[in-house]
Scaffold this active site. Structure first.
Site, short mmCIF file in Angstrom:
data_model
loop_
_atom_site.label_atom_id
_atom_site.label_comp_id
_atom_site.label_asym_id
_atom_site.label_seq_id
_atom_site.Cartn_x
_atom_site.Cartn_y
_atom_site.Cartn_z
N GLU A 98 45.91 43.99 42.58
CA GLU A 98 45.03 43.77 41.85
C GLU A 98 44.48 45.41 42.57
O GLU A 98 44.65 45.87 42.92
CB GLU A 98 43.19 42.66 41.84
CG GLU A 98 42.47 43.58 41.12
CD GLU A 98 42.31 43.52 39.30
OE1 GLU A 98 43.65 44.48 39.02
OE2 GLU A 98 42.49 43.08 39.32
N ASP A 99 43.73 45.69 40.43
CA ASP A 99 44.06 47.46 40.80
C ASP A 99 42.34 47.84 41.29
O ASP A 99 42.20 48.85 42.44
CB ASP A 99 43.74 48.35 39.90
CG ASP A 99 42.86 47.47 38.48
OD1 ASP A 99 42.38 46.47 38.70
OD2 ASP A 99 43.31 47.63 37.42
N ASP A 102 35.29 44.98 41.53
CA ASP A 102 34.12 45.48 40.47
C ASP A 102 33.11 44.74 40.22
O ASP A 102 32.67 44.67 42.03
CB ASP A 102 34.61 45.48 39.01
CG ASP A 102 33.13 46.76 38.37
OD1 ASP A 102 32.47 47.53 39.47
OD2 ASP A 102 33.15 46.51 37.53
N ARG A 164 46.42 55.37 31.79
CA ARG A 164 47.03 54.96 32.62
C ARG A 164 48.28 55.24 33.59
O ARG A 164 48.40 55.09 35.37
CB ARG A 164 47.68 53.18 32.51
CG ARG A 164 46.75 52.88 32.06
CD ARG A 164 47.83 51.27 31.21
NE ARG A 164 46.90 50.95 30.50
CZ ARG A 164 45.87 49.56 30.76
NH1 ARG A 164 45.66 50.10 32.51
NH2 ARG A 164 45.33 48.75 30.68
P1 IMP Z 1 35.60 42.80 37.37
O1 IMP Z 1 35.79 41.56 36.77
O2 IMP Z 1 33.94 43.26 37.28
O3 IMP Z 1 35.73 43.04 39.02
O4 IMP Z 1 36.60 43.61 36.80
C1 IMP Z 1 38.13 44.09 37.65
C2 IMP Z 1 38.59 44.37 36.36
O5 IMP Z 1 38.03 45.47 35.52
C3 IMP Z 1 39.49 45.48 37.10
O6 IMP Z 1 41.03 44.89 37.11
C4 IMP Z 1 39.39 47.36 35.81
O7 IMP Z 1 40.53 46.25 35.12
C5 IMP Z 1 38.68 46.69 35.21
N1 IMP Z 1 37.75 47.79 35.43
C6 IMP Z 1 36.87 47.80 37.09
N2 IMP Z 1 36.31 48.83 37.19
C7 IMP Z 1 36.78 49.56 36.60
C8 IMP Z 1 37.26 51.39 36.32
O8 IMP Z 1 35.94 51.78 37.59
N3 IMP Z 1 37.95 51.74 35.49
C9 IMP Z 1 39.21 51.10 34.56
N4 IMP Z 1 38.83 49.58 35.15
C10 IMP Z 1 37.52 49.66 35.75
MG MG Z 2 42.48 45.04 35.93
#
Ligand code: IMP
Ligand code: MG
Length: 178
Positions: A98-99, A102, A164
């Site tokens: 995963e990137d 958050d 990207r």
């Molecule tokens: P989560 O479900 O909130 O953990 O979200 C994860 C996803 O939100 C990641 O896979 C990203 O696609 C997106 N995301 C969260 N933070 C960022 C950021 O700082 N920049 C770009 N995408 C983000």
């Molecule tokens: Mg993502």
């Protein structure tokens, strides 16, 4: 690409050096057997291709599309699979690639979905982690970099599908309203 809204947080050199370390560490942790790497589209595609090549062993790769609704401060956390895997996970050693983690909503959901497919084990490799933002528990086994609560783009990460293809990970100084 010159864009005054962008400030480099992690340079391309640091990203590549850290990915080489992660590749060695993960290879060491899985000395035998098939290792299946699952890339979460689209953000993790650059990380997956570099990490797979940093591995000191054979791997198989697959791709999964996920979309998250109700994100941001309220994060109601509705998650949907938009592209499913091609290969069965039954009995497999799986590493989710995963990137960024958050709120944790996406990976928390995904762990439940993939667990039902009876893999032997599942671990998570995330290039970036924003621990301060966590709403749902997620155990990230391999973290590239912990970063502060700032919106970042580049090296796969986007804002409205832009940025990207930057080599570096940059803070977007006019972040989107969340
Ligand atoms: P989560 O479900 O909130 O953990 O979200 C994860 C996803 O939100 C990641 O896979 C990203 O696609 C997106 N995301 C969260 N933070 C960022 C950021 O700082 N920049 C770009 N995408 C983000
Ligand atoms: Mg993502």
């Amino acid at each position: 690409m010159v864009d005054t809204k962008l400030r480099v947080l992690i340079s391309a050199e640091k990203i590549q050096a850290r990915i080489r370390e992660l590749g060695e560490q993960i290879s060491h942790d899985y000395p035998t057997g098939t290792l299946h790497m699952i890339c979460i589209l689209k953000g993790a595609c650059f990380f997956l291709t570099d990490l797979a090549r940093a591995m000191k062993r054979d791997v198989t790769i697959d791709f999964m599309g996920i979309s998250t609704y109700g994100k941001g401060k309220t994060s109601s956390g509705e998650v949907r699979v938009t592209k499913d895997l091609d290969i069965s996970l039954e009995g497999a050693e799986v590493v989710i690639v995963e990137d960024i983690v958050d709120s944790g909503v996406t990976l928390n959901y995904l762990m439940h979905v993939l667990d039902q497919r009876k893999p032997h084990s599942i671990r998570i490799a995330a290039l970036l982690d924003k621990p301060e933002r966590r709403l749902r528990p997620v155990h990230v086994n391999y973290v590239g970099f912990q970063i502060p609560d700032e919106f970042v783009v580049g090296y796969g990460l986007d804002y409205a599908e832009q940025y990207r293809n930057l080599d570096d990970i940059c803070v977007l100084d006019e972040p989107p309203a969340q």
